[in-house]
Design a protein around this motif. Structure first.
Motif, PDB file in Angstrom:
ATOM      1  N   VAL A  25       0.843  -1.202   0.000  1.00 50.02           N
ATOM      2  CA  VAL A  25       0.000   0.000   0.000  1.00 50.02           C
ATOM      3  C   VAL A  25       0.875   1.249   0.000  1.00 50.02           C
ATOM      4  O   VAL A  25       0.642   2.194  -0.754  1.00 50.02           O
ATOM      5  CB  VAL A  25      -0.964   0.010   1.203  1.00 50.02           C
ATOM      6  N   LEU A  26       1.915   1.248   0.835  1.00 50.22           N
ATOM      7  CA  LEU A  26       2.822   2.384   0.867  1.00 50.22           C
ATOM      8  C   LEU A  26       3.539   2.530  -0.477  1.00 50.22           C
ATOM      9  O   LEU A  26       3.649   3.638  -1.012  1.00 50.22           O
ATOM     10  CB  LEU A  26       3.830   2.239   2.003  1.00 50.22           C
ATOM     11  N   TYR A  27       4.018   1.424  -1.013  1.00 52.49           N
ATOM     12  CA  TYR A  27       4.751   1.470  -2.288  1.00 52.49           C
ATOM     13  C   TYR A  27       3.872   2.031  -3.402  1.00 52.49           C
ATOM     14  O   TYR A  27       4.305   2.884  -4.188  1.00 52.49           O
ATOM     15  CB  TYR A  27       5.246   0.073  -2.647  1.00 52.49           C
ATOM     16  N   ASP A  28       2.627   1.559  -3.481  1.00 50.01           N
ATOM     17  CA  ASP A  28       1.737   2.045  -4.539  1.00 50.01           C
ATOM     18  C   ASP A  28       1.364   3.507  -4.336  1.00 50.01           C
ATOM     19  O   ASP A  28       1.201   4.257  -5.307  1.00 50.01           O
ATOM     20  CB  ASP A  28       0.477   1.177  -4.601  1.00 50.01           C
ATOM     21  N   THR A  29       1.218   3.925  -3.080  1.00 50.67           N
ATOM     22  CA  THR A  29       0.908   5.328  -2.809  1.00 50.67           C
ATOM     23  C   THR A  29       2.051   6.229  -3.254  1.00 50.67           C
ATOM     24  O   THR A  29       1.837   7.250  -3.914  1.00 50.67           O
ATOM     25  CB  THR A  29       0.637   5.539  -1.305  1.00 50.67           C
ATOM     26  N   VAL A  30       3.263   5.845  -2.891  1.00 49.52           N
ATOM     27  CA  VAL A  30       4.437   6.627  -3.293  1.00 49.52           C
ATOM     28  C   VAL A  30       4.591   6.586  -4.815  1.00 49.52           C
ATOM     29  O   VAL A  30       4.895   7.607  -5.448  1.00 49.52           O
ATOM     30  CB  VAL A  30       5.704   6.083  -2.604  1.00 49.52           C
ATOM     31  N   SER A  31       4.359   5.421  -5.415  1.00 50.16           N
ATOM     32  CA  SER A  31       4.463   5.304  -6.871  1.00 50.16           C
ATOM     33  C   SER A  31       3.453   6.204  -7.569  1.00 50.16           C
ATOM     34  O   SER A  31       3.754   6.782  -8.626  1.00 50.16           O
ATOM     35  CB  SER A  31       4.239   3.852  -7.303  1.00 50.16           C
ATOM     36  N   LEU A  32       2.258   6.344  -6.991  1.00 50.09           N
ATOM     37  CA  LEU A  32       1.270   7.250  -7.563  1.00 50.09           C
ATOM     38  C   LEU A  32       1.811   8.677  -7.611  1.00 50.09           C
ATOM     39  O   LEU A  32       1.698   9.368  -8.628  1.00 50.09           O
ATOM     40  CB  LEU A  32      -0.027   7.204  -6.751  1.00 50.09           C
ATOM     41  N   LEU A  79      -1.492   5.043 -13.508  1.00 46.93           N
ATOM     42  CA  LEU A  79      -1.990   6.011 -12.531  1.00 46.93           C
ATOM     43  C   LEU A  79      -3.437   5.724 -12.159  1.00 46.93           C
ATOM     44  O   LEU A  79      -3.813   5.815 -10.980  1.00 46.93           O
ATOM     45  CB  LEU A  79      -1.848   7.433 -13.082  1.00 46.93           C
ATOM     46  N   PHE A  80      -4.251   5.373 -13.135  1.00 50.87           N
ATOM     47  CA  PHE A  80      -5.649   5.042 -12.853  1.00 50.87           C
ATOM     48  C   PHE A  80      -5.737   3.807 -11.962  1.00 50.87           C
ATOM     49  O   PHE A  80      -6.505   3.764 -11.000  1.00 50.87           O
ATOM     50  CB  PHE A  80      -6.411   4.803 -14.160  1.00 50.87           C
ATOM     51  N   THR A  81      -4.925   2.784 -12.279  1.00 54.64           N
ATOM     52  CA  THR A  81      -4.921   1.552 -11.481  1.00 54.64           C
ATOM     53  C   THR A  81      -4.475   1.824 -10.049  1.00 54.64           C
ATOM     54  O   THR A  81      -5.090   1.342  -9.083  1.00 54.64           O
ATOM     55  CB  THR A  81      -3.994   0.507 -12.126  1.00 54.64           C
ATOM     56  N   LEU A  82      -3.393   2.604  -9.902  1.00 55.67           N
ATOM     57  CA  LEU A  82      -2.887   2.922  -8.569  1.00 55.67           C
ATOM     58  C   LEU A  82      -3.908   3.707  -7.761  1.00 55.67           C
ATOM     59  O   LEU A  82      -4.174   3.407  -6.597  1.00 55.67           O
ATOM     60  CB  LEU A  82      -1.581   3.715  -8.677  1.00 55.67           C
ATOM     61  N   ASP A  83      -4.491   4.728  -8.388  1.00 59.62           N
ATOM     62  CA  ASP A  83      -5.456   5.563  -7.692  1.00 59.62           C
ATOM     63  C   ASP A  83      -6.669   4.748  -7.259  1.00 59.62           C
ATOM     64  O   ASP A  83      -7.156   4.878  -6.127  1.00 59.62           O
ATOM     65  CB  ASP A  83      -5.890   6.714  -8.596  1.00 59.62           C
ATOM     66  N   SER A  84      -7.162   3.868  -8.144  1.00 57.91           N
ATOM     67  CA  SER A  84      -8.320   3.033  -7.817  1.00 57.91           C
ATOM     68  C   SER A  84      -8.019   2.091  -6.655  1.00 57.91           C
ATOM     69  O   SER A  84      -8.873   1.840  -5.803  1.00 57.91           O
ATOM     70  CB  SER A  84      -8.749   2.223  -9.046  1.00 57.91           C
ATOM     71  N   GLY A  85      -6.779   1.581  -6.607  1.00 62.42           N
ATOM     72  CA  GLY A  85      -6.406   0.660  -5.542  1.00 62.42           C
ATOM     73  C   GLY A  85      -6.232   1.334  -4.194  1.00 62.42           C
ATOM     74  O   GLY A  85      -6.455   0.712  -3.143  1.00 62.42           O
ATOM     75  N   ILE A  86      -5.841   2.607  -4.211  1.00 60.30           N
ATOM     76  CA  ILE A  86      -5.571   3.323  -2.971  1.00 60.30           C
ATOM     77  C   ILE A  86      -6.847   3.881  -2.343  1.00 60.30           C
ATOM     78  O   ILE A  86      -6.948   4.021  -1.122  1.00 60.30           O
ATOM     79  CB  ILE A  86      -4.550   4.451  -3.238  1.00 60.30           C
ATOM     80  N   GLN A  87      -7.849   4.169  -3.174  1.00 57.51           N
ATOM     81  CA  GLN A  87      -9.081   4.787  -2.668  1.00 57.51           C
ATOM     82  C   GLN A  87      -9.700   4.043  -1.472  1.00 57.51           C
ATOM     83  O   GLN A  87     -10.078   4.675  -0.486  1.00 57.51           O
ATOM     84  CB  GLN A  87     -10.119   4.910  -3.790  1.00 57.51           C
ATOM     85  N   PRO A  88      -9.825   2.701  -1.535  1.00 61.48           N
ATOM     86  CA  PRO A  88     -10.425   2.001  -0.382  1.00 61.48           C
ATOM     87  C   PRO A  88      -9.628   2.192   0.909  1.00 61.48           C
ATOM     88  O   PRO A  88     -10.210   2.248   1.996  1.00 61.48           O
ATOM     89  CB  PRO A  88     -10.418   0.527  -0.816  1.00 61.48           C
ATOM     90  N   ASN A  89      -8.297   2.299   0.804  1.00 64.25           N
ATOM     91  CA  ASN A  89      -7.474   2.493   2.001  1.00 64.25           C
ATOM     92  C   ASN A  89      -7.689   3.887   2.591  1.00 64.25           C
ATOM     93  O   ASN A  89      -7.726   4.058   3.811  1.00 64.25           O
ATOM     94  CB  ASN A  89      -6.007   2.281   1.672  1.00 64.25           C
ATOM     95  N   ILE A  90      -7.815   4.894   1.733  1.00 60.15           N
ATOM     96  CA  ILE A  90      -8.097   6.239   2.222  1.00 60.15           C
ATOM     97  C   ILE A  90      -9.479   6.273   2.857  1.00 60.15           C
ATOM     98  O   ILE A  90      -9.696   6.922   3.883  1.00 60.15           O
ATOM     99  CB  ILE A  90      -7.989   7.260   1.074  1.00 60.15           C
ATOM    100  N   SER A  91     -10.413   5.545   2.264  1.00 62.34           N
ATOM    101  CA  SER A  91     -11.767   5.487   2.813  1.00 62.34           C
ATOM    102  C   SER A  91     -11.763   4.915   4.226  1.00 62.34           C
ATOM    103  O   SER A  91     -12.514   5.372   5.098  1.00 62.34           O
ATOM    104  CB  SER A  91     -12.661   4.639   1.907  1.00 62.34           C
TER     105      SER A  91
END
Length: 297
Positions: A25-32, A79-91
């Motif tokens: 999750v951290l890696y994908d957030t930073v990658s975004l 970017l779309f894939t990363l953003d979509s994956g991170i949204q549930p964690n922010i929620s």
């Protein structure tokens, strides 16, 4: 020019395959954040390059521009894939602001602390969520004792729950990779979201956090702007941020990258970069943080 997998994307995938599940999750957030700035840098470089096209190099530029446009499309898909994956964690973090006072207390803490130890967390609860109770009288002098409103076990249990949900990253797990002598440290994913996922983030309503997010984006983008458009800058940046093969050194690596930039540009380092016991780091805690708390007791 034959279209193949963009080098940046290949590096992103290769690094991701080497990380622990807990780090993803951290890696994908930073990658975004990194790919967002790489995308902007590449678009700018391509635009600047197009301003210098002549009859002599028009064919070469056209071929190159087609390749770069394909790379930009790859960026957009990632970017779309990363953003979509991170949204549930922010929620999950947004949901902490509810009718449960303990959840709200954690929400208040996590949005102003990038890294912390369990001792620091307990000190926060002791300072903000405790009350004085009358213990006894000695003569006519009342003797008080300070008691936390939450049982220590309840705080620890909720922390473990947040780790399980991915809202908090537990760096103690790095010991599973054979590392010894590591210090206890937790990373607040909401704070990482605020720095790397853009101004839409609900955390970036506080001027101090907004400044850190904007400055981090600026430095990343400046480091990835080249005289000639290149498609390997995001990969290079990810390798620097996650050198060592894990997330435990990420914040210090990012801080050092920023310090390197300020030194090269002869700019003073911002106040949010502080010197900690284990080296320079980024501090989200600011003097009037209590003002931003959603619920206090």
């Amino acid at each position: 020019m034959t279209k193949g997998k963009c080098e940046d994307i290949a590096v992103y995938e290769e690094l991701r395959s080497t990380l622990r599940q807990e780090d993803l999750v951290l890696y994908d957030t930073v990658s975004l954040g990194v790919f967002t700035e790489a995308y902007r840098a590449l678009k700018k470089a391509l635009h600047d390059e197009s301003m210098n096209v002549t009859a002599a190099n028009a064919d070469e530029f056209a071929d190159r521009a087609m390749y770069l446009h394909d790379a930009l499309k790859d960026y957009e898909r990632l970017l779309f894939t990363l953003d979509s994956g991170i949204q549930p964690n922010i929620s999950k973090f947004v949901d902490l602001e509810n009718d449960d006072v303990l959840d709200n207390a954690f929400s208040n803490f996590l949005k102003t602390n990038l890294t912390f130890t369990q001792k620091e967390l307990m000190a926060y609860f002791d300072e903000r969520y405790s009350e004085k109770t009358l213990l006894k009288y000695v003569g006519n002098v009342p003797i008080y004792k300070k008691r936390m409103l939450f049982d220590k076990k309840d705080i620890e249990s909720r922390l473990e729950g947040l780790i399980g949900d991915g809202v908090v990253l537990d760096m103690r797990a790095s010991e599973l990779k054979g590392k010894k002598g590591g210090k206890e440290k937790f990373i607040s994913m909401p704070a990482v979201y605020a720095v790397f996922t853009g101004p839409w983030n609900p955390l970036v309503v506080y001027p101090e956090v907004e400044y850190i997010a904007a400055e981090s984006s600026r430095v990343l983008r400046e480091l990835m702007i080249m005289e000639e458009a290149e498609t390997n800058q995001a990969g290079k940046m990810l390798k620097m941020l996650f050198k060592g093969g894990g997330a435990d050194g990420f914040i210090q690596n990012f801080t050092n990258i920023m310090l390197m930039y300020y030194e090269q540009m002869n700019e003073p380092k911002p106040d949010f970069i502080i010197e900690a016991s284990d080296g320079p780091t980024i501090a989200l805690t600011f003097p009037n943080s209590a003002f931003y708390e959603s619920v206090t007791v």
